[in-house]
Design an enzyme around this catalytic site. Structure first.
Site, PDB file in Angstrom:
ATOM      1  N   GLY A  54      33.965  45.421  42.846  1.00 59.63           N
ATOM      2  CA  GLY A  54      33.550  46.523  41.983  1.00 59.63           C
ATOM      3  C   GLY A  54      34.446  47.725  42.191  1.00 59.63           C
ATOM      4  N   CYS A  81      35.366  41.275  48.133  1.00 60.23           N
ATOM      5  CA  CYS A  81      35.899  42.633  47.976  1.00 60.23           C
ATOM      6  C   CYS A  81      34.788  43.678  48.168  1.00 60.23           C
ATOM      7  CB  CYS A  81      36.610  42.746  46.634  1.00 60.23           C
ATOM      8  SG  CYS A  81      37.699  44.173  46.560  1.00 60.23           S
ATOM      9  N   TYR A  82      34.363  44.388  47.125  1.00 61.92           N
ATOM     10  CA  TYR A  82      33.251  45.339  47.285  1.00 61.92           C
ATOM     11  C   TYR A  82      32.027  44.605  47.834  1.00 61.92           C
ATOM     12  CZ  TYR A  82      29.477  48.600  46.131  1.00 61.92           C
ATOM     13  OH  TYR A  82      28.392  49.420  46.196  1.00 61.92           O
ATOM     14  N   HIS A 168      40.608  38.120  46.688  1.00 57.40           N
ATOM     15  CA  HIS A 168      39.911  37.555  45.527  1.00 57.40           C
ATOM     16  C   HIS A 168      40.177  36.053  45.385  1.00 57.40           C
ATOM     17  CE1 HIS A 168      38.462  41.326  43.740  1.00 57.40           C
ATOM     18  NE2 HIS A 168      39.485  41.837  44.399  1.00 57.40           N
ATOM     19  N   GLU A 170      38.870  34.156  43.277  1.00 54.28           N
ATOM     20  CA  GLU A 170      38.692  33.744  41.882  1.00 54.28           C
ATOM     21  C   GLU A 170      39.952  33.880  41.038  1.00 54.28           C
ATOM     22  OE1 GLU A 170      37.611  36.394  43.342  1.00 54.28           O
ATOM     23  OE2 GLU A 170      37.465  38.128  42.030  1.00 54.28           O
ATOM     24  N   SER A 221      41.566  36.811  12.153  1.00 54.31           N
ATOM     25  CA  SER A 221      42.903  37.375  12.334  1.00 54.31           C
ATOM     26  C   SER A 221      43.958  36.281  12.332  1.00 54.31           C
ATOM     27  CB  SER A 221      42.968  38.110  13.667  1.00 54.31           C
ATOM     28  OG  SER A 221      42.882  37.164  14.721  1.00 54.31           O
ATOM     29  N   ASP A 225      41.079  32.948  18.866  1.00 57.00           N
ATOM     30  CA  ASP A 225      39.647  33.234  19.023  1.00 57.00           C
ATOM     31  C   ASP A 225      38.905  33.224  17.686  1.00 57.00           C
ATOM     32  OD1 ASP A 225      40.624  33.705  21.503  1.00 57.00           O
ATOM     33  OD2 ASP A 225      40.454  35.887  21.389  1.00 57.00           O
ATOM     34  N   LYS A 371      39.863  32.465  27.392  1.00 59.08           N
ATOM     35  CA  LYS A 371      40.815  31.913  26.429  1.00 59.08           C
ATOM     36  C   LYS A 371      41.033  30.412  26.610  1.00 59.08           C
ATOM     37  CE  LYS A 371      43.600  33.955  23.576  1.00 59.08           C
ATOM     38  NZ  LYS A 371      42.977  34.977  22.746  1.00 59.08           N
TER      39      LYS A 371
END
Ligand code: XMP
Length: 598
Positions: A54, A81-82, A168, A170, A221, A225, A371
């Site tokens: 965070g 982390c946090y 991290h 992840e 667009s 996505d 994505k």
């Protein structure tokens, strides 16, 4: 179904953690810590709990917290982390306010036996992004890994199955990240029972339930996505009930509107209308220079245009919902989760849209996916490879790739340039423009430094760029000059605006770069390739900045290492454009920079 709770302390990474866990086959849900009142009861259905990173410091009065009872419920806990700092602080250890912070890669050395670190090599690379640090452990905890500047990189209380990591796991930059998360899942004994087929099935019934007898009007667009969202909505609701509108904003790539509409029609999307609103967008942006303001204006014009189109098409608003191809990062980085700091306002997260979301008037079938997962869903829906493999292109288009306005150089420019010379024996020039970045989970708006060298040793260049951004808060990006190894004496900028001729200039430059990328068979070797126009020069003209990146989910990215032959071909062609004076390559990772410049 067995599941893991990810408590969102507001990091850019909270959803990424959940996504990684799901990809390992275990369902993960995001929970907001402040909303939990009876932790034992509310967490009883979860096999394990992860406390995310965070942007705040445990010393801040309003930093996010969770009832300490969580450490007594007997579930395996992993603080990241946090999350680590929070658990150390809460259990009686000591956290110290960081001095400069640590951002980027570090070498992780294992120093103790740990179930969490099973099969992790003795030395590996880990990704750090933090300000504060742990300096003393709570009772019952031991240190299991360190890096050069962080003693307590991994800690644990194995008896209570409480673990903490300062780095991290992840992000893909952490070599052993996946292994560590797998180990944690093993410790929680959660069974694997989640995949994208299940997501598709449940999302289709969710869409049907939300939309009911109404229809969906979707802004298309041509990007991955919105195309996948279109296909998914059609599958859920039937062709007749989904209507696509493509707005040519004038900020698309050269020839893009035509090409996209052709390929969509070829893919069978015939319920599609295209309107040309170039003038409208450019007029609205004529005097806007601030990046956030640009995003808001573009978002609002999108809405206006779409309302106008709805009216013209005589749609009854009570019968229609608005569909959007929003994906996870769009919602997170626009502070979509309650604890995250605002990095950028995405065009589909402006206030008016937020208000419509509150009223349930927006359908966003992909808002929970990244994505790469969107691409997988696209494949499952049988969309063509060409559509699915397109590089991502942001909704505000070239609007956020044309730097407007001008800004003075920071007061410390001389000091920064002298330090670069002293430490790296090369010339660096602070540029009189600013761009957006993300550091320690917060937004930055700071200057780029241009460096001049004939070397194309990208490992070394990455080292220089990481050092520069960590050392000077005034700097959040580093670019390498590609057309000269010798720096000009001065750098100036003009107060440039969003004009038609600048848009056309960038479209031309962008088309040149893309053509060479395809010709040299490099298109699929990069994840995204923004080309940016900036009003900086020595004598006159403008500069082009190349921003090829590799990424898996847009939350983190590496600048892409492309061959010399590519850069020389691009420089030769771009130099032929009379308006272009310099060509730079952005050599900053995300974080600390973002992928787009604005
Ligand atoms: P950043 O620049 O935040 O970008 O690192 C992460 C990814 O998001 C895309 N992006 C956007 N996409 N609307 C979008 O649809 C937006 O307003 C927007 N801003 C950034 C960006 O191209 C990259 O893939």
């Amino acid at each position: 179904m067995d599941k893991i709770a990810v408590l969102d302390f507001g990091g850019q990474y909270a959803h990424l953690i959940a996504n990684r866990i799901r990809r390992l086959g275990v369902f993960a849900e995001i929970l907001i810590p402040q909303n939990l009142v009876d932790v034992e009861n509310e967490l009883k259905d979860y096999c394990g709990v992860i406390l995310s990173g965070g942007p705040q410091s445990v010393f801040e009065k309003n930093s996010p917290k969770i009832d300490s009872a969580i450490f007594e419920i007997g579930k395996p806990i992993l603080g990241i982390c946090y999350g680590l700092q929070f658990l150390v602080h809460a259990l009686g250890g000591k956290v110290r306010k960081g001095k400069g912070g640590e951002y980027g890669k570090a070498e992780l050395k294992i120093s103790g036996k740990s179930k969490l670190l099973t099969a992790v090599p003795k030395k590996s690379t880990a990704w750090m992004s933090h300000g504060d640090e742990v300096v003393d452990l709570p009772e019952g905890f031991i240190k299991t890994a360190s890096t050069e500047s962080c003693e307590f990189a991994a800690v644990e209380n194995s008896a209570k199955e409480i673990f903490g990591l300062q780095f991290h796991p992840e992000v893909l930059h952490t070599d052993a990240g996946e292994m560590i998360l797998k180990n944690f899942l093993k410790i929680t004994k959660a069974k694997k029972s989640w995949d994208l087929n299940k997501f598709l099935k449940s999302e289709i019934s969710k869409i049907k339930k939300q939309v009911g007898k109404r229809k969906v009007f979707l802004l298309v667009s041509g990007g991955v996505d919105s195309t996948v969202a279109f296909a998914l909505l059609e599958k859920a609701l039937g062709k007749k009930n989904v209507f696509g509108l493509m707005v040519d904003t004038g900020l698309m790539r050269q020839g893009e509107a035509d090409e996209v509409s052709k390929s969509l029609r070829k893919a069978g999307f015939d319920n599609l209308k295209i309107i040309n609103e170039r003038k409208h967008f450019l007029a609205a942006l004529a005097n806007i220079t601030d990046p956030e303001e640009k995003r808001r204006v573009i978002g609002r014009v999108f809405l206006k245009v779409q309302r106008k189109a709805l009216k013209r098409l005589r749609f009854n608003p009570r019968e229609w919902l608005l569909g959007q191809g929003t994906i996870y990062p769009d919602t997170i980085e626009s502070a979509g989760t309650s604890n995250s700091a605002k990095i950028k306002t995405h065009h589909n997260r402006v206030e008016e849209i937020e208000a419509m979301i509150e009223k349930g008037l927006i359908v966003e079938p992909l808002a929970g996916l990244y994505k790469d997962e969107v691409r997988e869903v696209g494949k499952k829906l049988k969309l063509s490879k060409k559509l699915i493999e397109r590089h991502p292109f942001p909704g505000p288009g070239l609007g956020v790739r044309i730097i407007c306005g001008a800004s003075n150089k920071p007061k410390t420019t001389n000091k920064i340039e002298t330090e670069i010379k002293r430490k790296w024996k090369l010339t660096g020039k602070v540029l009189p423009i600013q761009s957006v970045g993300v550091q320690g989970d917060s937004r930055s708006f700071a200057h780029p430094v241009a460096i001049y060298t004939a070397s194309r040793d990208f490992e070394k260049l990455e080292e220089i760029s990481t050092w520069l951004v960590n050392k000077f808060p005034e700097i959040n990006r580093v670019v390498l000059c590609l057309n000269s190894a010798k720096a000009p004496r001065i750098f100036q900028s003009s107060f440039a605006k969003m004009t038609n001729s600048r848009v056309e200039l960038l479209q031309t430059a962008d088309a040149i770069v893309n053509k060479i990328l395809v010709a040299q068979k490099l298109y699929l070797k990069v994840w995204q390739f923004p080309v940016v126009l900036a009003p900086v020069f020595e004598k006159e003209g403008e500069s082009i900045i190349l921003r090829p990146v590799n990424s898996a989910e847009a939350m983190t990215a590496n600048f892409a290492r492309l061959p010399k032959t590519f850069f020389s071909a691009v420089v030769a062609k771009l130099k032929k454009l009379p308006e272009i004076e310099n060509i730079f390559l952005d050599i900053t990772n995300k974080p600390p920079a973002t992928i787009e410049w604005e």
